[in-house]
Design a protein around this motif. Structure first.
Motif, PDB file in Angstrom:
ATOM      1  N   GLY A   1      32.869  24.573  54.537  1.00 17.99           N
ATOM      2  CA  GLY A   1      33.985  24.685  53.693  1.00 17.99           C
ATOM      3  C   GLY A   1      33.703  25.015  52.370  1.00 17.99           C
ATOM      4  N   ASP A   2      32.345  25.085  52.125  1.00 13.30           N
ATOM      5  CA  ASP A   2      31.683  25.214  50.724  1.00 13.30           C
ATOM      6  C   ASP A   2      32.052  26.921  50.417  1.00 13.30           C
ATOM      7  N   PRO A   3      32.420  27.440  49.117  1.00 13.12           N
ATOM      8  CA  PRO A   3      32.463  28.577  48.808  1.00 13.12           C
ATOM      9  C   PRO A   3      31.183  29.151  48.791  1.00 13.12           C
ATOM     10  N   LEU A   4      31.190  30.347  48.988  1.00  4.57           N
ATOM     11  CA  LEU A   4      29.873  31.164  48.964  1.00  4.57           C
ATOM     12  C   LEU A   4      29.883  31.760  47.538  1.00  4.57           C
ATOM     13  N   LYS A   5      28.933  31.266  46.936  1.00  2.00           N
ATOM     14  CA  LYS A   5      28.710  32.073  45.554  1.00  2.00           C
ATOM     15  C   LYS A   5      27.346  33.030  45.413  1.00  2.00           C
ATOM     16  N   ALA A   6      27.155  33.535  44.326  1.00  2.00           N
ATOM     17  CA  ALA A   6      25.850  34.148  43.979  1.00  2.00           C
ATOM     18  C   ALA A   6      24.867  33.536  43.805  1.00  2.00           C
ATOM     19  N   SER A   7      24.996  32.223  43.408  1.00  2.00           N
ATOM     20  CA  SER A   7      23.945  31.244  43.560  1.00  2.00           C
ATOM     21  C   SER A   7      23.405  30.983  45.062  1.00  2.00           C
ATOM     22  N   ASP A   8      23.938  31.064  45.995  1.00  2.00           N
ATOM     23  CA  ASP A   8      23.923  30.674  47.347  1.00  2.00           C
ATOM     24  C   ASP A   8      22.859  32.041  47.815  1.00  2.00           C
ATOM     25  N   VAL A   9      23.353  33.426  47.380  1.00  2.00           N
ATOM     26  CA  VAL A   9      22.591  34.297  47.628  1.00  2.00           C
ATOM     27  C   VAL A   9      21.014  34.243  47.082  1.00  2.00           C
ATOM     28  N   ALA A  10      21.139  34.036  45.722  1.00  2.00           N
ATOM     29  CA  ALA A  10      19.781  33.663  44.996  1.00  2.00           C
ATOM     30  C   ALA A  10      18.762  32.717  45.815  1.00  2.00           C
ATOM     31  N   PHE A  11      19.526  31.556  45.963  1.00  2.00           N
ATOM     32  CA  PHE A  11      18.880  30.329  46.746  1.00  2.00           C
ATOM     33  C   PHE A  11      18.196  30.942  48.179  1.00  2.00           C
ATOM     34  N   SER A  12      18.736  31.920  48.967  1.00  2.00           N
ATOM     35  CA  SER A  12      18.608  32.465  50.192  1.00  2.00           C
ATOM     36  C   SER A  12      17.166  33.057  50.139  1.00  2.00           C
ATOM     37  N   PHE A  13      17.347  34.266  49.229  1.00  2.00           N
ATOM     38  CA  PHE A  13      16.299  35.022  48.984  1.00  2.00           C
ATOM     39  C   PHE A  13      14.910  34.227  48.404  1.00  2.00           C
ATOM     40  N   ASN A  14      15.319  33.522  47.376  1.00  2.00           N
ATOM     41  CA  ASN A  14      14.121  32.495  46.813  1.00  2.00           C
ATOM     42  C   ASN A  14      13.452  31.521  47.951  1.00  2.00           C
ATOM     43  N   THR A  15      14.215  31.138  48.736  1.00  2.00           N
ATOM     44  CA  THR A  15      13.785  30.231  49.715  1.00  2.00           C
ATOM     45  C   THR A  15      12.958  30.989  50.869  1.00  2.00           C
ATOM     46  N   ALA A  16      13.504  32.158  51.264  1.00  5.30           N
ATOM     47  CA  ALA A  16      12.671  32.967  52.086  1.00  5.30           C
ATOM     48  C   ALA A  16      11.470  33.321  51.538  1.00  5.30           C
ATOM     49  N   LYS A  17      11.351  33.740  50.184  1.00  5.69           N
ATOM     50  CA  LYS A  17      10.193  34.174  49.723  1.00  5.69           C
ATOM     51  C   LYS A  17       9.244  33.019  49.766  1.00  5.69           C
ATOM     52  N   GLU A  18       9.865  31.865  49.260  1.00  9.02           N
ATOM     53  CA  GLU A  18       8.864  30.462  49.292  1.00  9.02           C
ATOM     54  C   GLU A  18       8.341  30.193  50.646  1.00  9.02           C
ATOM     55  N   LYS A  19       9.124  30.258  51.715  1.00 11.55           N
ATOM     56  CA  LYS A  19       8.486  30.040  52.932  1.00 11.55           C
ATOM     57  C   LYS A  19       7.492  31.064  53.423  1.00 11.55           C
ATOM     58  N   ALA A  20       7.888  32.203  53.239  1.00 14.24           N
ATOM     59  CA  ALA A  20       6.800  33.358  53.466  1.00 14.24           C
ATOM     60  C   ALA A  20       6.399  33.377  55.003  1.00 14.24           C
ATOM     61  N   THR A  21       7.443  33.171  55.741  1.00 14.46           N
ATOM     62  CA  THR A  21       7.211  33.100  57.346  1.00 14.46           C
ATOM     63  C   THR A  21       7.399  34.401  58.046  1.00 14.46           C
ATOM     64  N   TYR A  22       8.306  35.304  57.956  1.00 14.77           N
ATOM     65  CA  TYR A  22       8.585  36.534  58.250  1.00 14.77           C
ATOM     66  C   TYR A  22       8.885  37.645  57.354  1.00 14.77           C
ATOM     67  N   MET A  23       9.813  37.252  56.493  1.00 18.34           N
ATOM     68  CA  MET A  23      10.261  38.511  55.971  1.00 18.34           C
ATOM     69  C   MET A  23       9.497  38.614  54.366  1.00 18.34           C
ATOM     70  N   ASP A  24       9.101  39.984  54.395  1.00 22.43           N
ATOM     71  CA  ASP A  24       8.219  40.044  53.203  1.00 22.43           C
ATOM     72  C   ASP A  24       8.842  40.233  51.918  1.00 22.43           C
ATOM     73  N   LEU A  25       9.027  39.403  50.919  1.00 27.02           N
ATOM     74  CA  LEU A  25       9.517  39.474  49.731  1.00 27.02           C
ATOM     75  C   LEU A  25       8.444  39.368  48.637  1.00 27.02           C
ATOM     76  N   THR A  26       7.149  39.934  48.913  1.00 21.83           N
ATOM     77  CA  THR A  26       6.016  39.793  47.705  1.00 21.83           C
ATOM     78  C   THR A  26       6.395  40.562  46.641  1.00 21.83           C
ATOM     79  N   MET A  27       7.264  41.711  46.985  1.00 21.64           N
ATOM     80  CA  MET A  27       7.681  42.715  45.745  1.00 21.64           C
ATOM     81  C   MET A  27       8.526  41.970  45.040  1.00 21.64           C
TER      82      MET A  27
END
Length: 559
Positions: free
Chosen positions: A130-156
Motif C-alpha cells: 500500500g505504500d506509494p512508490l517514490k523516487a526515494s525508493d528508487v534511490a534506496f534500491s540502487f544505493n542498497t544494491a551497491k552497498e551489498k555488492a553481491t551481484y549487480m556491478d554498480l561500482t561506476m
C-alpha cells in the motif's frame, strides 16, 4: 537459430478443453447435484449443460508451472530478477521485441559527458503493501544494491539521489555505456519496508509489478496472484502455482497433465506428450568449457581453493579443444538438434566480432598438440608429455542432463579426434566453487548486455566466486579494449572496442586468440506447453530458462 536475429514465435492457439462437471458421491453411489431455478424448481447439471450448450465458456485464469529453482532470495538488491520478474517494477525494461521501453520511468536524459543520468518516474504507483512508490525508493534500491555488492556491478555509480518525489538522478564516476542495461535489471523495493529479511519470507516480498507473492513453501512451490493495484493492464492469468521440480519430475508431471507448462531440455523434448506442444524460444544462452589459463603453482584463492591447471594453462591445448570438436555433432547427438554452434559469449549481438567464427579443423588441432610436445608414445590412444597424460576432469552441475550430454560428446570427440582423456563428472554447486579455479567445467553465460563480456574477461574480475572468470584470465590488451568500450559515450561507439577485445587480428578473448573458453553451442530454450496456453511475445532469453520465461507472465492468456 542464430543469436541476435529474433525469430517470430509461432504460438499455437488451440481451443481449451472444456472443464468436466463436478460430482459428489455417497456410499459409492453417484448422484446428480441439483441447482435451483429462479422459481425454486430443481434442475440437474445435465439440463443446465444442455441449456448452455453453444455458449462460450469463461477463459481459464490459472496456470501451473513446472520450474527448476526459486533461488535463495527474492531480493532485487542481491540480484533477484535481473532477467526480468513479474514481482517488481524497474525504471526501464526490455520488451518482447528486445527493445528498451519505459516502465516506471516516463522519460530520462543523459548529460553530454555521460556522467549524469536523470529519470522522471510515474506518480501513480503503489507497492503491494500500500505504500506509494517514490523516487526515494528508487534511490534506496540502487544505493542498497551497491552497498551489498553481491551481484549487480554498480561500482561506476557514485551516487543516486531523489531530487523530488518523481525525479531520480544518478552520478557516475566514469562513462558506462552499459548502464542503461543495469537500470533495466534492477527491481525497485520499498525503502520503509526493507530489512535484512527482505526477500526471504513471503510477507517480506513487496514489489509493484503485475503479480504479488502470496505463498512460498521453500524448495517446493510458490504462488503468485495478480496485483490488483498494478498501474498497468491487469493480467489475464490471475493465479500462478509454480512447482519446484527436478528435470525428470517436471517431465512426469507434464505427462500426467499436472502442469500447464514445464521447463524441459533437448534430451527430453523429442518425446511427444498428448495435449502439449514444445515451444522453442531463442536465447543468448551458450554452453562451453572454462579452461584455467594459469599453471598449478601451489597457490590458492582467499577461500583456500586450488588455483591453476598444468594441462589447460597451455594455450595450444586450449585452442586444440576449440578447433578439434565438431559442434554440429554435439548438437545432433547430444541435443536432438535444439541448438546452434557457438563461437563466443555474444554471437549475433551488435557488439559481436564475426571473426570469432572458426571451422572444425582436427588436423590443425593435432598439429597444435604436437607442437606443444603432447604425443602418444605408448600407443594407448592418449597423448602424454613429460610422463603426464593429456587428461583432466570435466565437471558439470549434477542433475543437468543437457550439460552432461554436451560434456560426454566433447569428451568422446576429444579422445577420438585428438587423444585426450577427459573424465566427465557431475558435481554439486558447493564442489563447483571449490574446484572451478583449477578444473575445466561446462558453463554457460549470455545476456542482452555487453556487460557480460566485461565481467567474463576483465582482469579485475579474475578468480572471484561469481563464476565469471574462474580461469584467472588476464590481459593488459584486453583490459585496454574493454575499458575503452565501457568509457564510450554511446553504445554505438563502443562496438568497435568490444569486437577488438574478442579479436584484434593478433590476440583476444576469442578461440582464435587466448581461448580461456571453448564455446560449443547456443541453446534453444524449450518448454512443454499445454495446448491453448499462449505465453506471449517472449524476448530473447538470457542465460537460464526459468525466470526469463515468466518475466512476461502478465501477457499470458488461455485461448
Amino acid at each position: 537459430m542464430k543469436k541476435g536475429m529474433k525469430a517470430l514465435a509461432v504460438l499455437l492457439c488451440i481451443t481449451a478443453l472444456a472443464a468436466g462437471c463436478g460430482r459428489s458421491g455417497d456410499s459409492g453411489t453417484s448422484t446428480v447435484k441439483p441447482s435451483q431455478t429462479t422459481d425454486g424448481a430443481e434442475k440437474t447439471e445435465k439440463e443446465e449443460t444442455e441449456k448452455n450448450e453453444g455458449e462460450p465458456a469463461e477463459a481459464k485464469t490459472e496456470v501451473t508451472i513446472g520450474f527448476s529453482s526459486e533461488g535463495d532470495s527474492f531480493d532485487p538488491c542481491t540480484g533477484f530478477g535481473y532477467t526480468g520478474s513479474p514481482l517488481y517494477s524497474s525504471l526501464v525494461k526490455v520488451n518482447g521485441d528486445d527493445q528498451l521501453e519505459n516502465d516506471l520511468a516516463t522519460e530520462y536524459t543523459v548529460n553530454d559527458d555521460a556522467l549524469t543520468w536523470t529519470f522522471k518516474i510515474r506518480d501513480d504507483v503503489t507497492f503491494t503493501n500500500g505504500d506509494p512508490l517514490k523516487a526515494s525508493d528508487v534511490a534506496f534500491s540502487f544505493n542498497t544494491a551497491k552497498e551489498k555488492a553481491t551481484y549487480m556491478d554498480l561500482t561506476m555509480m557514485e551516487s543516486c539521489l531523489a531530487t523530488d518525489d518523481t525525479t531520480v538522478e544518478f552520478k557516475l564516476s566514469k562513462p558506462c555505456v552499459t548502464f542503461i542495461y543495469t537500470v533495466a535489471q534492477m527491481g525497485i523495493v520499498p525503502e520503509h519496508a526493507y530489512s535484512d529479511k527482505f526477500g526471504l519470507e513471503v510477507d517480506q516480498i513487496i514489489g509493484s509489478g503485475p503479480y504479488k507473492m502470496v505463498q512460498w513453501d521453500k524448495g517446493q512451490q510458490f504462488i503468485l496472484e495478480a496485483n490488483e493495484s498494478y498501474y498497468g493492464e491487469q493480467p489475464k492469468i490471475k493465479r500462478a502455482v509454480v512447482l519446484i521440480q527436478e528435470e525428470d519430475a517436471r517431465f512426469v508431471a507434464a505427462q500426467a497433465g499436472e502442469v500447464d507448462i514445464a521447463l524441459t531440455s533437448a534430451t527430453l523434448a523429442a518425446t511427444e506428450i498428448k495435449g502439449m506442444h514444445v515451444e522453442e524460444v531463442e536465447s543468448v544462452d551458450n554452453r562451453g568449457i572454462t579452461l584455467p589459463t594459469v599453471p598449478d603453482e601451489g597457490k590458492t584463492t582467499e577461500d583456500g581453493y586450488k588455483i591453476g591447471n598444468n594441462i589447460t594453462c597451455d594455450v595450444k591445448v586450449r585452442k586444440a579443444l576449440c578447433y578439434g570438436i565438431d559442434r554440429e555433432k554435439i548438437i545432433e547427438e547430444a541435443l536432438n538438434g535444439y541448438a546452434a554452434p557457438a563461437y563466443s559469449e555474444c554471437d549475433g549481438m551488435l557488439w559481436w566480432n564475426k571473426e570469432d567464427v572458426i571451422d572444425t579443423d582436427i588436423e590443425y588441432a593435432n598439429k597444435l598438440l604436437e607442437e606443444s610436445g603432447w604425443k602418444d608414445t605408448d600407443g594407448d590412444g592418449i597423448r602424454e608429455k613429460d610422463g603426464e597424460k593429456l587428461s583432466f576432469n570435466l565437471m558439470y552441475f549434477a542433475g543437468d542432463s543437457m550439460r552432461q550430454a554436451v560434456a560426454m560428446s566433447v569428451a568422446n570427440q576429444a579422445k577420438e579426434n585428438m587423444g585426450f582423456d577427459i573424465n566427465v563428472e557431475g558435481v554439486s554447486a558447493d564442489d563447483t566453487v571449490k574446484r572451478m579455479f583449477s578444473e575445466p567445467m561446462i558453463m554457460g553465460w549470455g545476456s542482452d548486455s555487453p556487460m557480460t563480456s566485461y565481467m567474463l574477461y576483465h582482469s579485475s574480475n579474475a578468480g572471484k566466486t561469481d563464476f565469471y572468470n574462474p580461469e584467472f584470465y588476464t590481459s593488459e590488451k584486453t583490459d585496454e579494449y574493454l575499458d575503452k568500450a565501457m568509457n564510450s559515450l554511446t553504445i554505438e561507439d563502443s562496438y568497435e572496442w568490444w569486437q577488438k577485445a574478442q579479436w584484434d587480428g593478433e590476440t583476444g578473448t576469442s578461440m582464435r586468440g587466448e581461448a580461456p573458453w571453448a564455446f560449443y553451442v547456443n541453446m534453444t530454450h524449450l518448454y512443454y506447453v499445454k495446448d491453448g496456453l499462449d505465453i506471449g511475445n517472449q524476448r530473447i532469453h538470457a542465460h537460464g530458462q526459468a525466470w526469463p520465461l515468466i518475466a512476461n507472465l502478465a501477457e499470458w492468456t488461455w485461448e
